[in-house]
Design a protein around this motif. Structure first.
Motif, PDB file in Angstrom:
ATOM      1  N   GLY A 154       6.856  -5.218   3.894  1.00  0.00           N
ATOM      2  CA  GLY A 154       6.668  -3.906   3.307  1.00  0.00           C
ATOM      3  C   GLY A 154       7.650  -3.643   2.179  1.00  0.00           C
ATOM      4  N   LYS A 204      11.156   2.257   1.704  1.00  0.00           N
ATOM      5  CA  LYS A 204      11.252   3.562   1.046  1.00  0.00           C
ATOM      6  C   LYS A 204      12.558   4.268   1.401  1.00  0.00           C
ATOM      7  CE  LYS A 204       7.146   3.087  -0.646  1.00  0.00           C
ATOM      8  NZ  LYS A 204       7.054   2.610  -2.038  1.00  0.00           N
ATOM      9  N   ASP A 250       0.860  -1.189   0.000  1.00  0.00           N
ATOM     10  CA  ASP A 250       0.000   0.000   0.000  1.00  0.00           C
ATOM     11  C   ASP A 250       0.898   1.241   0.000  1.00  0.00           C
ATOM     12  OD1 ASP A 250      -1.787   2.014   0.342  1.00  0.00           O
ATOM     13  OD2 ASP A 250      -2.877   1.075   1.999  1.00  0.00           O
ATOM     14  N   HIS A 251       1.153   1.740  -1.200  1.00  0.00           N
ATOM     15  CA  HIS A 251       2.109   2.838  -1.327  1.00  0.00           C
ATOM     16  C   HIS A 251       1.557   4.161  -0.793  1.00  0.00           C
ATOM     17  CE1 HIS A 251       5.077   0.469  -3.493  1.00  0.00           C
ATOM     18  NE2 HIS A 251       4.093  -0.053  -4.200  1.00  0.00           N
ATOM     19  N   LYS A 268       0.486   4.435   2.161  1.00  0.00           N
ATOM     20  CA  LYS A 268       0.795   4.439   3.595  1.00  0.00           C
ATOM     21  C   LYS A 268       2.299   4.396   3.816  1.00  0.00           C
ATOM     22  CE  LYS A 268      -3.341   2.035   5.269  1.00  0.00           C
ATOM     23  NZ  LYS A 268      -3.825   0.772   5.848  1.00  0.00           N
ATOM     24  N   THR A 269       2.731   5.018   4.893  1.00  0.00           N
ATOM     25  CA  THR A 269       4.129   4.919   5.308  1.00  0.00           C
ATOM     26  C   THR A 269       4.167   4.551   6.786  1.00  0.00           C
ATOM     27  OG1 THR A 269       4.825   6.580   3.700  1.00  0.00           O
ATOM     28  CG2 THR A 269       6.344   6.107   5.507  1.00  0.00           C
ATOM     29  N   SER A 326       6.293   1.094   3.011  1.00  0.00           N
ATOM     30  CA  SER A 326       4.864   0.942   2.730  1.00  0.00           C
ATOM     31  C   SER A 326       4.489  -0.502   3.022  1.00  0.00           C
ATOM     32  CB  SER A 326       4.566   1.274   1.265  1.00  0.00           C
ATOM     33  OG  SER A 326       4.819   2.639   1.013  1.00  0.00           O
TER      34      SER A 326
END
Lengths: 140, 284
Positions: free
Chosen positions: A113, A116, A32-33, A35-36, A103
């Motif tokens: 995840g 990033k 889910d890019h 979200k971080t 993410s």
């Protein structure tokens, strides 16, 4: 002891014999890019291989948990990380204390995840993993 | 005549009755049955090597403009036929929903034309007499050979990258590719693509659009899945820093972790993967 450690790491990395699925180039929309999340912990293993580098880190996710857990991060290829994110094979190694922004998987039942950004706590060095951040000639 | 000699004579006589040609002197074979002459790749001459210096400089490492690949998936889609369009639309919806179709996760080559269309990895281009060679970083350092020695395409022998012949028009390499496996995708992303299903022909015009920017202008004819030729340009950036040299890229290595077994041997251990291609992460 060594065997125990190896088997333990195998379990953490999801190692299995006879797995019927293999992986090469794949899309990353399972993450889910939008979200971080951030995890603070220690690197257990960096797999510096094509086509996707991966990182296993043991730590605590900000606002999510209080106990240390193992999280698996995926990235693009070694070549792309070198060009786009300033990495090298030895930039990050097992035992390093790190802060990782990532993410998460859309499937929230797993601790995985897409990395990033990673910051080495000892030096403050940061490395990113944006495949698309290398789109110019003459990079240095 | 001894009994043994008699037996030999009878065997020889029987042989001649069964195979009368054996009794005649050898006749020349008809022309059609003659073995064709072996085609030789002649050793390059000094002039052949000198001629390479007249070609444009494509040395260095070339990485693709992925953002343009992304953009063209929306702005310049292939002219799919009805069936292929439905397939591509379904795949796009699955990818958007976080279930990316695993069209390249088997570690087979992305193949032509998808290597040029959607690769995320860098490549090198080598000039030697009679051919241009493209080396990619993934899929076991994938390889394309473009013959520039004037040969024609062979009889159908299907491969992932097909058979490519090229010629130079000034500083532009014009490449004609046929004989690509019908299973090879025309892909617009790593999750959206349709097998070409056969009879595909790809024309490329590869040239420097700027001193360090390479363009590959492709025209893809795929009558089984496209209603018209599809034209698209793919863009690559030149890097010269030595740290960006392409490295060994063995796709299947991604499926294994390096471990030391109980005997002290260094071994590869398979990793469990999700069908979408990502490694199975620890469960919460």
């Amino acid at each position: 002891m060594r065997r125990f450690a190896t088997l333990g790491l195998c379990a953490l990395m999801g190692l299995a014999s006879g797995s019927r699925f293999v992986a090469a180039h794949h899309s990353t929309t399972m993450f889910d890019h939008a979200k971080t999340m951030t995890i603070r912990g220690v690197v257990l293993e960096l797999r510096w291989v094509n086509p996707h580098v991966s990182l296993l880190v043991k730590g605590v996710v900000d606002g999510e948990q209080t106990e240390q857990e193992d999280w698996l991060m995926e990235m693009t290829s070694p070549g792309n990380l070198v060009r786009a994110g300033g990495w090298s094979r030895n930039a990050v190694k097992a035992g390093d204390r790190v802060v990782v922004e990532f993410s998460p998987l859309r499937d929230t039942s797993s601790r995985g995840g897409a990395l990033k950004k990673i910051t080495l706590v000892e030096t403050g060095q940061t490395f990113t993993a944006n495949l698309r951040a290398q789109e110019m000639p003459g990079l240095e | 005549m001894s009994d043994r000699s008699s037996a030999h004579f009878l065997v020889l006589l029987a042989g001649l009755l069964i195979f009368p040609a054996a009794a005649r002197p050898a006749e020349p074979l008809p022309a059609a049955a003659k073995k064709p002459p072996t085609v030789i790749n002649p050793p390059p001459t000094a002039q052949d090597w000198a001629d390479l210096a007249k070609l444009p400089d494509w040395s260095g490492v070339w990485n693709p403009k992925v953002t343009d690949q992304d953009a063209q998936a929306k702005t310049n889609p292939p002219p799919w036929n009805e069936k292929a369009a439905a397939q591509a639309a379904k795949m796009a919806a699955e990818e958007k929903a976080g279930r990316p179709p695993p069209i390249f996760v088997n570690c087979l080559p992305e193949a032509m034309p998808s290597w040029m269309l959607v690769t995320h990895n860098a490549m090198e281009i080598l000039f030697t007499p009679g051919r241009v060679t493209m080396l990619g970083e993934s899929d076991g350092n994938r390889l394309r050979r473009i013959y520039t020695d004037g040969r024609s395409h062979p009889e159908e022998e299907l491969t992932f990258h097909g058979h490519s012949i090229g010629h130079w028009e000034g500083d532009m390499l014009v490449v004609d590719t046929v004989n690509v496996l019908p299973q090879s995708y025309i892909a617009i992303s790593e999750a959206i693509g349709v097998p070409n299903n056969g009879d595909m022909r790809i024309t490329e015009r590869i040239h420097l659009a700027a001193p360090d920017i390479l363009h590959d202008d492709l025209e893809i004819v795929a009558p089984k899945i496209l209603t018209a030729p599809w034209k698209t340009t793919r863009i690559f950036f030149r890097q010269r820093a030595r740290k960006f040299d392409i490295i060994e890229g063995v796709c299947l290595q991604g499926n294994y972790s390096e471990r030391v077994d109980e005997s002290g041997d260094h071994v590869f251990v398979e990793i469990e993967r999700h069908p979408w291609g990502n490694i199975v992460a620890p469960k919460r």
